[in-house]
Motif scaffolding. Sequence first.
Motif, PDB file in Angstrom:
ATOM      1  N   PHE A 118       0.882  -1.170   0.000  1.00 49.67           N
ATOM      2  CA  PHE A 118       0.000   0.000   0.000  1.00 49.67           C
ATOM      3  C   PHE A 118       0.915   1.213   0.000  1.00 49.67           C
ATOM      4  N   LEU A 119       0.857   2.006  -1.061  1.00 50.89           N
ATOM      5  CA  LEU A 119       1.768   3.134  -1.230  1.00 50.89           C
ATOM      6  C   LEU A 119       0.991   4.445  -1.267  1.00 50.89           C
ATOM      7  N   HIS A 120       1.494   5.445  -0.549  1.00 49.38           N
ATOM      8  CA  HIS A 120       0.842   6.767  -0.524  1.00 49.38           C
ATOM      9  C   HIS A 120       1.851   7.767   0.014  1.00 49.38           C
ATOM     10  N   HIS A 121       1.762   9.023  -0.421  1.00 50.42           N
ATOM     11  CA  HIS A 121       2.650  10.037   0.171  1.00 50.42           C
ATOM     12  C   HIS A 121       2.433  10.112   1.673  1.00 50.42           C
ATOM     13  N   GLY A 122       1.159  10.087   2.094  1.00 45.51           N
ATOM     14  CA  GLY A 122       0.853  10.084   3.520  1.00 45.51           C
ATOM     15  C   GLY A 122       0.074  11.285   4.005  1.00 45.51           C
ATOM     16  N   ASP A 123      -0.040  12.328   3.178  1.00 43.39           N
ATOM     17  CA  ASP A 123      -0.763  13.522   3.617  1.00 43.39           C
ATOM     18  C   ASP A 123      -2.263  13.274   3.619  1.00 43.39           C
ATOM     19  N   GLY A 124      -2.937  13.809   4.627  1.00 40.26           N
ATOM     20  CA  GLY A 124      -4.391  13.708   4.707  1.00 40.26           C
ATOM     21  C   GLY A 124      -4.907  12.381   5.214  1.00 40.26           C
ATOM     22  N   LEU A 125      -4.022  11.513   5.678  1.00 39.05           N
ATOM     23  CA  LEU A 125      -4.439  10.202   6.167  1.00 39.05           C
ATOM     24  C   LEU A 125      -4.379  10.162   7.689  1.00 39.05           C
ATOM     25  N   GLY A 126      -5.155   9.267   8.275  1.00 36.55           N
ATOM     26  CA  GLY A 126      -5.115   9.075   9.713  1.00 36.55           C
ATOM     27  C   GLY A 126      -5.916  10.123  10.466  1.00 36.55           C
TER      28      GLY A 126
END
Length: 247
Positions: A118-126
């Motif tokens: 699962f790949l994502h920059h990470g912004d806006g998650l969690g």
Amino acid sequence: MTKNIYFASDFHLGSPNHKESRMREDRIVKWLSFIQPTCAELFLMGDIFDFWFEYKYVVPKGFVRLQGKLAEMADSGIKIYFFKGNHDMWVNDYFTKEIGLEIISDELLIERSGKKFFLHHGDGLGPGDRKYKFLRKIFRNPICQWLFGMVPPRIGMGIANGWSAHSRAASKTEEVFLGEDNEWLAIYAKEQLQKQHFDYFVFGHRHLPLTIQLSENSTYVNIGEWLNYNSYGVFDGNTLRLAYFEG
């Protein structure tokens, strides 16, 4: 020769000033040359630039050494993916047309050598960060992007560079580990595991190289950044690990 998959994020080229950015760009190009012989795929996972906006006929000045190196690698047959980060979410099709990069807007789910990623920059998650999540919707809105594109580049770039001057990269904020229970991307990864299994969750954005074992056969990896750590991820077909470039 064994071929690996490489992951890197948060170069923040352009910040905090031209001199430091150029030194970082030279280091990144040296790293790309170092991995090129063993690289099958390269995932650039966001915030490669501290700011990037593609006007219809204008692109930001600079970064030609990185772009030239990526073009060389792509021409040699290496598949390169470019994730939109929170600093360069306004990438459109320039890099696809000129270099051949595949642009990824959000998450990308892949399987390699029997491992699911699962790949994502990470912004806006969690959890949390509601203010940014609201701004992200505005910044990614096509109408808002079109309106910004109507602003003359000299003014638009000035506004954007002023905004970037207050970023973590410009302020050189040192990130600290919050504890597994408070790392919001690890929390997000655990939530996703309830829906579907992934062997690896790979993110950038956090600016801190991290490896957290989520379960017996699932791992969260944050690949860090290139302002302090020169860190990246490498998957050799069996294991994904963090590595650090010292060249």
